[in-house]
Design an enzyme around this catalytic site. Structure first.
Site, PDB file in Angstrom:
ATOM      1  N   HIS A  73      22.383 -61.587  47.095  1.00 43.83           N
ATOM      2  CA  HIS A  73      23.537 -62.277  46.498  1.00 43.83           C
ATOM      3  C   HIS A  73      23.938 -63.483  47.354  1.00 43.83           C
ATOM      4  O   HIS A  73      24.176 -64.580  46.823  1.00 43.83           O
ATOM      5  CB  HIS A  73      24.709 -61.307  46.371  1.00 43.83           C
ATOM      6  CG  HIS A  73      26.007 -61.967  46.011  1.00 43.83           C
ATOM      7  ND1 HIS A  73      26.414 -62.155  44.705  1.00 43.83           N
ATOM      8  CD2 HIS A  73      26.977 -62.503  46.793  1.00 43.83           C
ATOM      9  CE1 HIS A  73      27.574 -62.789  44.710  1.00 43.83           C
ATOM     10  NE2 HIS A  73      27.945 -62.996  45.961  1.00 43.83           N
ATOM     11  N   GLU A  74      24.012 -63.297  48.670  1.00 48.58           N
ATOM     12  CA  GLU A  74      24.375 -64.409  49.549  1.00 48.58           C
ATOM     13  C   GLU A  74      23.319 -65.509  49.508  1.00 48.58           C
ATOM     14  O   GLU A  74      23.648 -66.701  49.535  1.00 48.58           O
ATOM     15  CB  GLU A  74      24.561 -63.899  50.982  1.00 48.58           C
ATOM     16  CG  GLU A  74      25.675 -62.870  51.143  1.00 48.58           C
ATOM     17  CD  GLU A  74      27.022 -63.416  50.728  1.00 48.58           C
ATOM     18  OE1 GLU A  74      27.259 -64.638  50.891  1.00 48.58           O
ATOM     19  OE2 GLU A  74      27.850 -62.637  50.221  1.00 48.58           O
ATOM     20  N   HIS A 118      23.765 -67.962  46.680  1.00 53.10           N
ATOM     21  CA  HIS A 118      24.682 -69.090  46.870  1.00 53.10           C
ATOM     22  C   HIS A 118      23.938 -70.308  47.425  1.00 53.10           C
ATOM     23  O   HIS A 118      24.235 -71.444  47.049  1.00 53.10           O
ATOM     24  CB  HIS A 118      25.809 -68.695  47.823  1.00 53.10           C
ATOM     25  CG  HIS A 118      26.827 -67.777  47.212  1.00 53.10           C
ATOM     26  ND1 HIS A 118      27.500 -68.101  46.064  1.00 53.10           N
ATOM     27  CD2 HIS A 118      27.290 -66.556  47.600  1.00 53.10           C
ATOM     28  CE1 HIS A 118      28.341 -67.114  45.757  1.00 53.10           C
ATOM     29  NE2 HIS A 118      28.228 -66.169  46.666  1.00 53.10           N
ATOM     30  N   GLU A 157      29.967 -66.848  41.805  1.00 45.52           N
ATOM     31  CA  GLU A 157      29.675 -65.441  42.129  1.00 45.52           C
ATOM     32  C   GLU A 157      28.796 -64.817  41.052  1.00 45.52           C
ATOM     33  O   GLU A 157      27.865 -64.061  41.357  1.00 45.52           O
ATOM     34  CB  GLU A 157      30.974 -64.658  42.289  1.00 45.52           C
ATOM     35  CG  GLU A 157      31.823 -65.082  43.472  1.00 45.52           C
ATOM     36  CD  GLU A 157      31.087 -64.981  44.788  1.00 45.52           C
ATOM     37  OE1 GLU A 157      30.314 -64.012  44.978  1.00 45.52           O
ATOM     38  OE2 GLU A 157      31.262 -65.877  45.635  1.00 45.52           O
ATOM     39  N   ASP A 202      25.110 -63.307  41.646  1.00 48.42           N
ATOM     40  CA  ASP A 202      24.760 -61.949  41.207  1.00 48.42           C
ATOM     41  C   ASP A 202      23.481 -61.975  40.371  1.00 48.42           C
ATOM     42  O   ASP A 202      22.604 -61.118  40.530  1.00 48.42           O
ATOM     43  CB  ASP A 202      25.895 -61.350  40.371  1.00 48.42           C
ATOM     44  CG  ASP A 202      27.071 -60.879  41.217  1.00 48.42           C
ATOM     45  OD1 ASP A 202      26.916 -60.768  42.445  1.00 48.42           O
ATOM     46  OD2 ASP A 202      28.151 -60.639  40.644  1.00 48.42           O
TER      47      ASP A 202
END
Length: 439
Positions: free
Chosen positions: A286-287, A290, A374, A378
């Protein structure tokens, strides 16, 4: 005379009305959140019934309400302090006191002293709320792990680091404002941009280790999994580190820090204790999302864009007497405008005090963009790892961090940078029941 007073009076009225509206909206939103959380306290939402116990759900509700009530008190007190600094003449009094102390022969020292004195006074005003949040609210719900000695040590170190970095930077900005003419704001923006990028390199390598210990990741199974994930994603980092977050708090997190070759992956030790290896991989994916979706670059670009616009506006406001008088201070303007030597520190402080009052009303837009990022992160994690592992991790983190599962929708739109758990997991198409009762 009337021509000069009218814009100042209008400035006072507009600022007062904006502050009142700001206060009323924030109180209204907080009261909606408190009612929503309290209304659903007695039952776990159906979609989480197999994964979150009633006791955990009620603990999250009580923690949320306790923070909100403290926030309301802090909000009312902060509004009073803001009025004290501006319309009631607090900043004007402090400026006059320092002008008398330093005299007219110190055109840089007096404004710098004003900035430092303001920061010290504001810091002292905020201390009781920080203490109460840490040693009462966080302590009550089992999150605080700090001793008073550690808290004081952090305060001293933070103050010294802030002074060592902030005072020279403030002196440079004040010098630029006085020495570079009408385009000072452009020079200042360039300095600020360079400083911000430099801090992305310096902070993880030199500043963060002053407060926490960072050990190389020792779990070989996790290291292999994480290294494989980063290779698949085309991401290179300087190292994988575990931070001793448990010294201060039971909250868990993971993050990327640094810039360029200085990028690091950091796991809180609390996170590694709570999640399985596949779940940690999903959180890291997930990070990584970004970065791959260029969210970090977009946020940095937006920050630089807003700061440029803000400094350009400030450049104009520094030449307007009504800006000072309307906000409760006596201006020192250039001679052609009826003054003597400009005090740019006054303008900076007034701008920093006033802008949040108005920018709050744009918060739904920034929160919406953040929540969209976000969701995109995801989706990327679901492609590179497992949507179900990410869902499992999210539920565990919501439980262990005592995050409410029943927020007020309007409060979410204003304040939530991350979507509520139900929205995130539903968007991923994951199954709640697969998390297991022990989550």
């Amino acid at each position: 005379m009337n021509d000069s007073l009218s814009p100042a009076l209008l400035t006072s009225l507009v600022f007062g009305a904006a502050l009142l509206a700001n206060l009323l909206v924030k109180f209204w939103l907080a009261s909606r959140q408190i009612r929503a959380v309290a209304r659903h306290r007695g039952a776990v939402p159906a979609e989480f019934a197999q994964t979150i116990t009633l006791a955990s759900h009620q603990r999250a509700a009580d923690y949320t309400v306790a923070k909100l009530r403290l926030g309301l008190l802090e909000l009312a007190f902060g509004a009073a302090v803001l009025l004290g600094w501006t319309l009631m003449g607090g900043l004007d009094w402090l400026n006059a006191l320092l002008l008398q102390a330093f005299g007219p022969g110190h055109p840089l020292l007096q404004p710098l002293a004003l900035l430092v004195a303001f920061a010290v006074i504001n810091g002292l005003i905020d201390l009781p709320f920080g203490l109460y949040q840490t040693f009462v609210v966080e302590q009550r719900f089992g999150f605080n792990k700090m001793t008073l000695g550690l808290w004081l040590g952090d305060l001293v170190k933070g103050t010294l680091v802030g002074a060592a970095i902030g005072i020279p930077l403030a002196a440079l900005v004040l010098w630029l404002m006085g020495a570079t003419g009408r385009w000072w704001w452009l020079w200042t923006w360039a300095v600020w941009m360079g400083f911000s990028l430099l801090m992305m390199v310096i902070y993880p390598m030199f500043i963060a280790p002053l407060f926490n210990k960072f050990q190389p990741l020792a779990d070989e199974a996790l290291k292999e999994r994480v290294t494989g994930l980063m290779a698949r994603c085309g991401f290179a980092a300087k190292g994988l580190f575990v931070m001793d977050g448990s010294r201060r708090s039971a909250h868990a997190n993971a993050y990327f820090t640094g810039f360029g070759a200085a990028k690091r992956v950091v796991f809180f030790d609390t996170l590694l204790k709570q999640l399985s290896v596949p779940e940690v991989e999903a959180v890291l994916a997930h990070e990584l999302g970004h970065f791959k979706r260029r969210h970090i670059a977009k946020r940095i670009a937006a920050m630089f864009g807003f700061s440029l616009a803000g400094l350009a506006l400030l450049g104009w406001l520094t030449q307007q007497s009504w800006f000072y008088v309307g906000l409760g201070v006596t201006p020192n303007l250039p001679a052609q405008l009826g003054g003597d030597v400009p005090n740019h520190a006054l303008a900076l402080l007034l701008f920093m005090l006033v802008v949040p009052v108005f920018s709050f009303f744009l918060s739904p837009l920034s929160a919406m963009l953040s929540r969209r990022h976000e969701f995109e992160a995801d989706a990327y994690a679901a492609q590179q790892a497992s949507a179900q592992d990410l869902a499992n991790a999210l539920v565990k983190l919501y439980k262990d961090n005592a995050s409410t599962l029943t927020p007020d929708p309007l409060y979410v739109r204003f304040y939530y940078s991350h979507p509520p758990a139900s929205e995130r997991i539903a968007r991923m198409g994951a199954r709640f029941e697969a998390v297991g009762a022990g989550a």
